[in-house]
Design an enzyme around this catalytic site. Structure first.
Site, PDB file in Angstrom:
ATOM      1  N   ARG A   1      37.808  93.855 -19.246  1.00  0.00           N
ATOM      2  CA  ARG A   1      38.169  93.296 -20.550  1.00  0.00           C
ATOM      3  C   ARG A   1      37.917  91.787 -20.520  1.00  0.00           C
ATOM      4  NH1 ARG A   1      37.827  97.710 -22.520  1.00  0.00           N
ATOM      5  NH2 ARG A   1      39.524  98.957 -23.364  1.00  0.00           N
TER       6      ARG A   1
ATOM      7  N   HIS B   1      30.030  95.053 -25.581  1.00  0.00           N
ATOM      8  CA  HIS B   1      31.054  96.051 -25.236  1.00  0.00           C
ATOM      9  C   HIS B   1      30.500  97.465 -25.418  1.00  0.00           C
ATOM     10  CE1 HIS B   1      35.662  96.724 -24.978  1.00  0.00           C
ATOM     11  NE2 HIS B   1      35.031  97.807 -24.554  1.00  0.00           N
TER      12      HIS B   1
END
Ligand code: NDP
Ligand code: OXD
Length: 308
Positions: free
Chosen positions: A223, A271
């Site tokens: 993340r 992502h």
């Protein structure tokens, strides 16, 4: 016993088709068309609605449509609602592909060759054997383990780091904060596959980079907030780190002016390292619903105390 889906609407349509075929007895609703809120017992979401217990008074289980659950505000989810993350083979396959290409890109000097190409330079660099490039994965969960199993086959010396002790064939396993320095000292390509928690926020910082061998590289597929972005820029500038491949950033997307966009030693992707695949995810969710109805634990149930 309705399942309500609240995430990407296009994928939601695929889920609806699959539910209609595989579980016609389970009513399926696509947010915001929730029907009778009292009939919703299961929610599959990237982000639940605010105050889910109020909006959906009989909600029993929230399935994250992602492997991570850090995007949930768990303080707003009462303890009687079980939270389950996505543990499904499609996510694993995608992540193994992405990390493998990233490791090979770094290992085979493709960043440097891309720079040479821009300048029309035809110059060979020595080809290093995989056995001389040590790979280390932060996180030995569903994804870290699968990635190491694949990378090991190329001949890279492999290590992993986790909170609790693990044993994996052909992988040097390190556990706990006290083992972190030794893990970093032997790692040329560092891959982050940790969940975002209070303990991992900002972990990828200058202290960590200083403990890696000079010229090491970073792949972050965990993340964005796990990385201190300025510390990475400084480490690239000083040569402590050579390259970084980042699939996650903070925020997502980065501002237009962010130096990562144009940095010659940084590659970013939006992502996409991996994503839940409806074809395989629906089977897992249906299996978990059956388990729940039978009073059995579900696969991927998260531990709120640990935060993952
Ligand atoms: P798991 O929960 O299966 O594994 C997490 C691992 O991290 C475990 O080995 C755990 O240790 C370790 N860990 C957690 N906290 C710490 C800590 N403080 N110190 C040391 N080790 C720690 O997660 P997954 O493998 O399924 O997924 C990992 C993450 O990957 C997700 O949370 C998500 O953030 C990210 N992800 C990114 C995607 C992308 O497209 N970029 C797609 C999917 C996931 P232990 O084994 O001891 O519990
Ligand atoms: C996930 C993600 O957690 O897509 O699955 O990042």
């Amino acid at each position: 016993m309705t399942l309500l889906y609240k995430a990407d609407p296009e994928r939601g349509k695929q889920w609806a088709r699959l539910f209609a075929v595989k579980a016609p007895d389970i009513p399926f609703r696509l947010w915001p068309d929730i029907g009778d809120p009292a009939s919703v017992r299961y929610l599959a979401a990237w982000q639940p609605p605010d105050n889910p217990a109020h909006t959906l008074p009989n909600l029993e289980v929230i399935f994250s449509v992602g492997a991570g659950i850090d995007q949930f505000d768990l303080s707003g989810v009462p303890p009687n609602i079980t939270v389950v993350r996505m543990v499904e083979p499609g996510i694993v396959e995608g992540m193994v592909e992405y990390v493998t290409q990233a490791v090979l890109t770094i290992h085979r000097d493709l960043f440097d060759y891309a720079l040479q190409q821009q300048q029309r330079i035809w110059r060979e660099m020595p080809v290093r054997a995989a056995v001389s490039r040590r790979v280390g994965v932060l996180g030995l969960g569903m994804l870290g383990t699968a990635v190491l199993e694949r990378l090991r086959l190329f001949g890279f010396p492999c290590a992993g780091w986790s909170r609790s002790a693990h044993r994996l064939e052909g992988v040097e396993c390190h556990a706990g904060v006290e083992a972190l320095d030794a893990f970093l000292a032997r790692t040329d390509i560092l891959i982050c596959l940790l969940p975002l928690t209070d303990a991992t926020r900002g972990l990828l910082d200058k202290r960590m980079f200083a403990k890696l061998p000079k010229g090491a590289s970073l792949i972050n597929v965990g993340r964005g907030p796990q990385l201190n972005q300025q510390d990475l820029l400084d480490a690239l500038e000083s040569g402590q780190l050579h390259n970084a491949i980042l699939d996650v950033t903070n925020p997502e997307p980065l501002a237009d002016s962010h130096p990562f966009w144009t940095h010659p030693h940084v590659r970013i992707t939006p992502h996409i390292a991996s994503a839940t695949r409806p074809e395989t995810a629906v089977d897992v969710v249906l299996d978990n619903i059956r388990r729940h109805l039978d009073g059995l634990p579900m696969l991927g149930q998260i531990d709120r105390g640990r935060g993952y």
